[in-house]
Design a protein around this motif. Structure first.
Motif, mmCIF file in Angstrom:
data_model
loop_
_atom_site.group_PDB
_atom_site.id
_atom_site.type_symbol
_atom_site.label_atom_id
_atom_site.label_comp_id
_atom_site.label_asym_id
_atom_site.label_seq_id
_atom_site.Cartn_x
_atom_site.Cartn_y
_atom_site.Cartn_z
ATOM 1 N N UNK A 328 -9.974 -45.199 -53.670
ATOM 2 C CA UNK A 328 -10.107 -44.410 -54.453
ATOM 3 C C UNK A 328 -9.097 -45.197 -55.788
ATOM 4 N N UNK A 329 -10.135 -45.073 -57.235
ATOM 5 C CA UNK A 329 -9.671 -46.076 -57.843
ATOM 6 C C UNK A 329 -9.241 -44.983 -59.087
ATOM 7 N N UNK A 330 -7.997 -45.721 -59.880
ATOM 8 C CA UNK A 330 -6.993 -45.331 -60.040
ATOM 9 C C UNK A 330 -7.718 -45.961 -61.699
ATOM 10 N N UNK A 331 -8.424 -44.718 -62.873
ATOM 11 C CA UNK A 331 -8.461 -45.237 -63.936
ATOM 12 C C UNK A 331 -7.825 -44.582 -65.211
ATOM 13 N N UNK A 332 -6.283 -44.251 -64.773
ATOM 14 C CA UNK A 332 -5.702 -44.351 -66.139
ATOM 15 C C UNK A 332 -6.195 -42.363 -66.804
ATOM 16 N N UNK A 333 -4.867 -41.951 -67.079
ATOM 17 C CA UNK A 333 -4.950 -40.537 -67.520
ATOM 18 C C UNK A 333 -5.229 -40.014 -66.872
ATOM 19 N N UNK A 334 -4.677 -40.566 -65.241
ATOM 20 C CA UNK A 334 -4.992 -38.990 -63.840
ATOM 21 C C UNK A 334 -6.267 -38.719 -63.939
ATOM 22 N N UNK A 353 -15.045 -39.104 -64.603
ATOM 23 C CA UNK A 353 -14.272 -39.629 -64.111
ATOM 24 C C UNK A 353 -13.203 -38.083 -63.411
ATOM 25 N N UNK A 354 -12.921 -37.554 -62.458
ATOM 26 C CA UNK A 354 -12.405 -36.432 -61.639
ATOM 27 C C UNK A 354 -10.401 -36.560 -61.660
ATOM 28 N N UNK A 355 -10.003 -34.869 -62.018
ATOM 29 C CA UNK A 355 -8.771 -35.880 -61.460
ATOM 30 C C UNK A 355 -9.009 -35.594 -60.489
ATOM 31 N N UNK A 356 -9.489 -35.133 -58.746
ATOM 32 C CA UNK A 356 -9.616 -34.582 -57.719
ATOM 33 C C UNK A 356 -9.820 -36.272 -57.432
ATOM 34 N N UNK A 357 -10.595 -37.440 -57.525
ATOM 35 C CA UNK A 357 -9.664 -38.933 -56.723
ATOM 36 C C UNK A 357 -8.705 -39.654 -57.479
ATOM 37 N N UNK A 358 -8.407 -39.114 -58.232
ATOM 38 C CA UNK A 358 -6.825 -39.522 -58.546
ATOM 39 C C UNK A 358 -6.004 -39.051 -57.537
#
Length: 377
Positions: A328-334, A353-358
Motif C-alpha cells: 500500500x502507498x500513502x499519497x497523503x490526505x488519507x 486514489x482511494x480511502x480504502x487503500x490508505x
C-alpha cells in the motif's frame, strides 16, 4: 536433529524461524542470529519523519516475536563458510548448520555520495528519521528536493510516497504556497513500476510536484546547496531528502558470497543461493530483480520455511516463489493506492486514489506486530 540457522531478525528471518519451529517442534533446532536483538518495522520510519509516529512504537525486542522453541543469539555474524557449513560470530564462536537462511537485509552507505551526510536528510534509519522530522518542523518556506542516491534501494515507491507526504504535510501547516517540491528520479520515469507510472505522474502534476527523470546523483555540495547528477545537471535546494545508496550486508561481502553490490546471487523461484542446496536467501539480501521491501520478504519467507520443512520431512521442495508482492502507498490526505503483482503479472494501473487503500496501510501498520512476524498472516 536438523539445525536451521537464520541470519537476521527482520521480517523475513523472523517468519522463517517461527514457521519452521512451529511445524517441526522438537525435530529441529532453530536459531536466529541478530546483531541488535531488535526488530524494526521499517515502513514506520517515514511516518516518524512526518511526525505521525514515534520510534518506540516501531521497534520491539526480537525475542518477544519468536516462537519459544527458537533460540536467539544477539551477536554479529562475520563470516559464512559454506563448505564447512558453519558461521563465524564476532566473538570467534562457530555455529554449524544443516540449512542456512540468509536474511541479512541491506545496509545504507551514504558515504558513497560525497556531501550526502553533510547536506541531505533521509528516513532510512531511526536517527535520520528523527532529524528529518526536526528539519521539517522548522522549515517555513523554500524548495524541498527529494531524490535517490543509488540503485537498488529499499521500498522503491518510498521516495515518491515521501514527495506526496510533503505536499500533505505543508498543506496541513498552511504553508504549501510557500514551498516548492521537486522530485529527482534516476529512471526514465518518476515511479519504478512502469505500468503505474502514468498514474503517479498525473498525481504529481495535480499536487504541483515538479519532477526530473534521468537524474543519477553524483554528489552534493552542502555549502552551495546544490545536488549534481552524473548527467551533468544540478538542482538547487533549501532542504534535500536523498535516499542513501544501499549495499548488501558486510558478512556477505566478507564471505565472498555477494555480487558487486553485496547481493547474494539467488534463484528467483527456489530462493536458494545459486550453487548451494542448503542455503536459502530472503528479503533484501537477494539479487532478485524485484522490490527490496518487507512485503517481498514476507512472501518469500513463507516459501522458504515450507520448503525447509518439506526437505527435512523427506518430500523435497514443494513450493516455488512466483514473485508475489502486495503493498500500500500513502499519497497523503488519507488516500492511497494498493499494488499487487508477481513475476508474470505487473500491477494494474490504479484509476484513482482511494480511502480504502490508505486504510489498508493504516491497518497493516497497526496490526503488524500481531500478524506478520508469526508467519500466520
Amino acid at each position: 536433529m536438523k539445525k536451521i540457522l537464520v541470519l537476521g531478525g527482520g521480517v523475513g528471518g523472523t517468519i522463517v524461524a517461527n514457521i519452521v519451529a512451529r511445524r517441526l517442534k522438537e525435530n529441529a533446532e532453530v536459531t536466529v542470529v541478530d546483531k541488535s536483538g531488535k526488530h524494526v518495522y521499517q515502513p514506520g520510519f517515514v511516518y516518524v519523519a512526518f511526525g505521525d509516529e514515534r520510534i518506540n512504537n516501531i521497534v520491539k525486542d526480537e525475542r518477544s516475536l519468536l516462537n519459544k522453541n527458537v533460540k536467539l543469539i544477539t551477536k554479529e555474524a562475520v563470516k559464512i563458510d559454506p563448505k564447512e557449513r558453519k558461521v563465524l560470530l564476532a566473538d570467534s564462536e562457530h555455529l554449524y548448520y544443516d540449512y542456512l537462511v540468509i536474511a541479512t537485509g541491506s545496509r545504507i552507505v551514504p558515504e558513497e555520495v560525497n556531501g550526502l551526510k553533510e547536506g541531505a536528510h533521509h528516513f532510512y534509519e531511526a536517527d535520520a528519521a528523527e532529524k528529518l522530522r526536526q528539519a521539517l518542523k522548522t522549515f517555513n518556506g523554500g524548495k524541498v528536493v527529494v531524490g535517490v542516491g543509488g540503485l537498488p534501494y529499499k521500498c522503491p515507491p518510498a521516495p515518491a510516497e515521501a514527495a506526496c507526504q510533503l505536499d500533505y504535510y505543508f498543506t496541513k501547516r498552511g504553508i504549501r504556497d510557500k514551498v516548492q517540491i521537486e522530485f529527482l528520479s534516476p529512471l526514465p520515469r518518476v515511479f519504478p513500476l512502469e505500468s503505474v507510472n502514468p498514474f503517479v505522474t498525473k498525481i504529481f502534476e495535480e499536487k504541483q510536484i515538479a519532477y526530473r527523470t534521468f537524474f543519477n546523483v553524483d554528489y552534493v555540495d552542502p555549502q552551495a546547496k546544490k545536488v549534481y547528477s552524473l548527467e551533468g545537471d544540478s538542482v538547487d535546494y533549501d532542504l534535500l531528502i536523498l535516499v542513501p545508496p544501499h549495499r548488501g550486508a558486510k558478512v556477505i561481502e566478507d564471505s565472498g558470497l555477494g555480487d558487486r553490490g553485496g547481493w547474494v546471487p539467488t534463484d528467483k523461484y527456489t530462493l536458494k543461493a545459486k550453487g548451494f542446496d542448503d542455503i536459502y536467501v530472503v528479503g533484501d539480501a537477494t539479487d532478485i530483480p524485484i522490490s527490496k521491501a518487507g512485503a517481498t520478504a514476507h512472501y518469500e519467507a513463507k516459501v522458504v520455511a515450507e520448503n525447509i520443512v518439506a526437505q527435512i520431512k523427506g518430500y523435497g521442495d514443494l513450493r516455488v516463489y512466483d514473485g508475489k508482492v502486495r503493498c500500500f502507498c500513502d499519497a497523503g490526505f488519507k488516500k492511497g493506492i494498493s499494488l499487487s503483482f508477481d513475476y508474470t503479472h505487473p500491477p494494474k494501473p490504479p484509476s484513482t486514489l482511494t480511502r480504502s487503500a490508505y486504510l489498508g496501510k493504516v491497518i497493516l501498520n497497526k496490526l503488524y506486530w500481531w500478524t506478520v512476524p508469526s508467519g500466520r498472516f
